[in-house]
Design an enzyme around this catalytic site. Sequence first.
Site, PDB file in Angstrom:
ATOM      1  N   GLN A   9      42.171  -2.076 -98.916  1.00  0.00           N
ATOM      2  CA  GLN A   9      42.764  -1.997-100.246  1.00  0.00           C
ATOM      3  C   GLN A   9      43.858  -0.927-100.301  1.00  0.00           C
ATOM      4  O   GLN A   9      43.723   0.125 -99.697  1.00  0.00           O
ATOM      5  CB  GLN A   9      41.663  -1.661-101.260  1.00  0.00           C
ATOM      6  CG  GLN A   9      41.934  -2.204-102.632  1.00  0.00           C
ATOM      7  CD  GLN A   9      40.669  -2.315-103.478  1.00  0.00           C
ATOM      8  OE1 GLN A   9      39.600  -2.587-102.965  1.00  0.00           O
ATOM      9  NE2 GLN A   9      40.782  -2.114-104.767  1.00  0.00           N
ATOM     10  N   SER A  88      37.588  -0.764 -94.032  1.00  0.00           N
ATOM     11  CA  SER A  88      36.866  -1.128 -95.257  1.00  0.00           C
ATOM     12  C   SER A  88      36.900  -2.648 -95.463  1.00  0.00           C
ATOM     13  O   SER A  88      36.355  -3.404 -94.664  1.00  0.00           O
ATOM     14  CB  SER A  88      37.452  -0.366 -96.451  1.00  0.00           C
ATOM     15  OG  SER A  88      36.692  -0.567 -97.604  1.00  0.00           O
ATOM     16  N   LEU A  89      37.590  -3.125 -96.509  1.00  0.00           N
ATOM     17  CA  LEU A  89      37.742  -4.557 -96.752  1.00  0.00           C
ATOM     18  C   LEU A  89      38.255  -5.284 -95.505  1.00  0.00           C
ATOM     19  O   LEU A  89      37.869  -6.422 -95.214  1.00  0.00           O
ATOM     20  CB  LEU A  89      38.722  -4.756 -97.909  1.00  0.00           C
ATOM     21  CG  LEU A  89      39.482  -6.085 -97.975  1.00  0.00           C
ATOM     22  CD1 LEU A  89      38.563  -7.174 -98.461  1.00  0.00           C
ATOM     23  CD2 LEU A  89      40.709  -5.973 -98.846  1.00  0.00           C
ATOM     24  N   ARG A 113      32.326  -9.473-103.004  1.00  0.00           N
ATOM     25  CA  ARG A 113      32.392  -8.029-102.781  1.00  0.00           C
ATOM     26  C   ARG A 113      33.249  -7.367-103.863  1.00  0.00           C
ATOM     27  O   ARG A 113      32.869  -6.354-104.457  1.00  0.00           O
ATOM     28  CB  ARG A 113      33.003  -7.777-101.395  1.00  0.00           C
ATOM     29  CG  ARG A 113      33.151  -6.319-100.969  1.00  0.00           C
ATOM     30  CD  ARG A 113      33.876  -6.282 -99.623  1.00  0.00           C
ATOM     31  NE  ARG A 113      33.849  -4.967 -98.970  1.00  0.00           N
ATOM     32  CZ  ARG A 113      34.768  -4.035 -99.137  1.00  0.00           C
ATOM     33  NH1 ARG A 113      35.792  -4.260 -99.940  1.00  0.00           N
ATOM     34  NH2 ARG A 113      34.680  -2.866 -98.497  1.00  0.00           N
ATOM     35  N   HIS A 195      32.415   3.439-101.129  1.00  0.00           N
ATOM     36  CA  HIS A 195      31.776   4.056 -99.950  1.00  0.00           C
ATOM     37  C   HIS A 195      30.995   5.324-100.313  1.00  0.00           C
ATOM     38  O   HIS A 195      31.088   6.340 -99.630  1.00  0.00           O
ATOM     39  CB  HIS A 195      32.815   4.318 -98.842  1.00  0.00           C
ATOM     40  CG  HIS A 195      33.540   3.080 -98.450  1.00  0.00           C
ATOM     41  ND1 HIS A 195      32.927   2.049 -97.772  1.00  0.00           N
ATOM     42  CD2 HIS A 195      34.814   2.678 -98.676  1.00  0.00           C
ATOM     43  CE1 HIS A 195      33.791   1.061 -97.602  1.00  0.00           C
ATOM     44  NE2 HIS A 195      34.935   1.416 -98.149  1.00  0.00           N
ATOM     45  N   GLN A 244      28.033  -0.938 -95.282  1.00  0.00           N
ATOM     46  CA  GLN A 244      29.393  -0.398 -95.421  1.00  0.00           C
ATOM     47  C   GLN A 244      29.753   0.034 -96.843  1.00  0.00           C
ATOM     48  O   GLN A 244      30.491   0.998 -97.035  1.00  0.00           O
ATOM     49  CB  GLN A 244      30.399  -1.454 -94.928  1.00  0.00           C
ATOM     50  CG  GLN A 244      31.787  -0.920 -94.674  1.00  0.00           C
ATOM     51  CD  GLN A 244      32.865  -1.907 -95.082  1.00  0.00           C
ATOM     52  OE1 GLN A 244      32.918  -2.351 -96.223  1.00  0.00           O
ATOM     53  NE2 GLN A 244      33.718  -2.263 -94.139  1.00  0.00           N
TER      54      GLN A 244
END
Length: 295
Positions: A9, A88-89, A113, A195, A244
Site C-alpha cells: 500500500q 505487506s499486501l 483483507r 501490523h 502477517q
Amino acid sequence: MKAYIFPGQGAQFTGMGLDLYEKYPIAQELFEKANKILGFSITDVMFEGTADQLKETKVTQPAIFLHSVILAKVLGDSFQPEMVAGHSLGELSALVANGVLTFEDGLKLVSKRALAMQKACEIAPSTMAAVLGLADDVVEETCGEIDGVVVAANYNCPGQLVISGEIEAVEKACEVLTEKGARRALLLPVGGAFHSPMMEPAREELAAAIEATEFSNPTCAVYQNVVAKAVTSPEEIKENLIAQLTAPVKWTQCVQAMIADGGTEFIEVGPGKVLQGLMRKIDRSVAASGAVLAE
C-alpha cells in the site's frame, strides 16, 4: 538468482494500469474479470479516479495487487522468478506470481483483507508513524516502555522503522524517540494501526477466508514478511499469511535473507519504485530495477 519483489500500500497513482489495459489483451481480460469479482468497476477508479478515491483501502489494495499481478502476466515468458517476496499486501501478489494462489483467489483474498482491515480501523482510533535515523533495538525498547499499544510494524530498511498502535501511544513514542535522537518521527496519513495487535479482528476474519482457499505448491520459494526466510510449504505459507496482519513486516530481513540465499538481481513488479529505493539502502551492491516490458 533472479528475485521478484512486489510493493504494498502507498505505491498507487492516478491512471495506474491504463497503459497495460490499452496495449495487452491479457491485461484487458484480467481487469474485466476483476471488475466482475469485486462487484464494482475498479478500472474506472484506477484509470480515471482521483488520488483520494484511490486512497480508500477497499480500492488501494486490490488496485496495487492488480497492477502487480497483471504486469507479471504481461511479462510472459521473460517472467521466470527464482525467489519472490512482497511488502505487506505485496505478499499476496507474490503468491499469485509463484503459483500458490490463482488470480481469482488472490484477488478475493485481497478484497477481504482490505475490507477486514477497514473494519478493524473503525473499531478503535489508531495510527502509524515513521521513525528515521535510529537503530531498530532503540525503537523496539522505547515502544516497550510506553503505556498503551505501540509496536514496531515495518522494518523497511536500516534506519527506517514504522511503528503502529493506539494514537496516544504512538504520539508519545514519537516524542520520546525524538528526544533519543531520531532524525524524524512523524505520523503517517493512514487509516489505522496495520501490523499491530489492533488488527486482531481483521486477522480473525481473514483467517477464515485463507483456511477456505486452496494453496498450491509454489514454483519457487516465497520469503514471507513474518519469518523473513524461504518458505515452500503451502500450510506454512497459510499460517504466515494469517499472522502477517498483526505481526511486523520484516522487509529488511527478507531482502537480506534473499541475498544470503543467492539473490543477485531484484526486479520490482508493480506501481512505483518504493522497493527499489529501499533496496539501495539495504544493500547498494545488489542490482535493483523495475520490470521492463518488451516494445
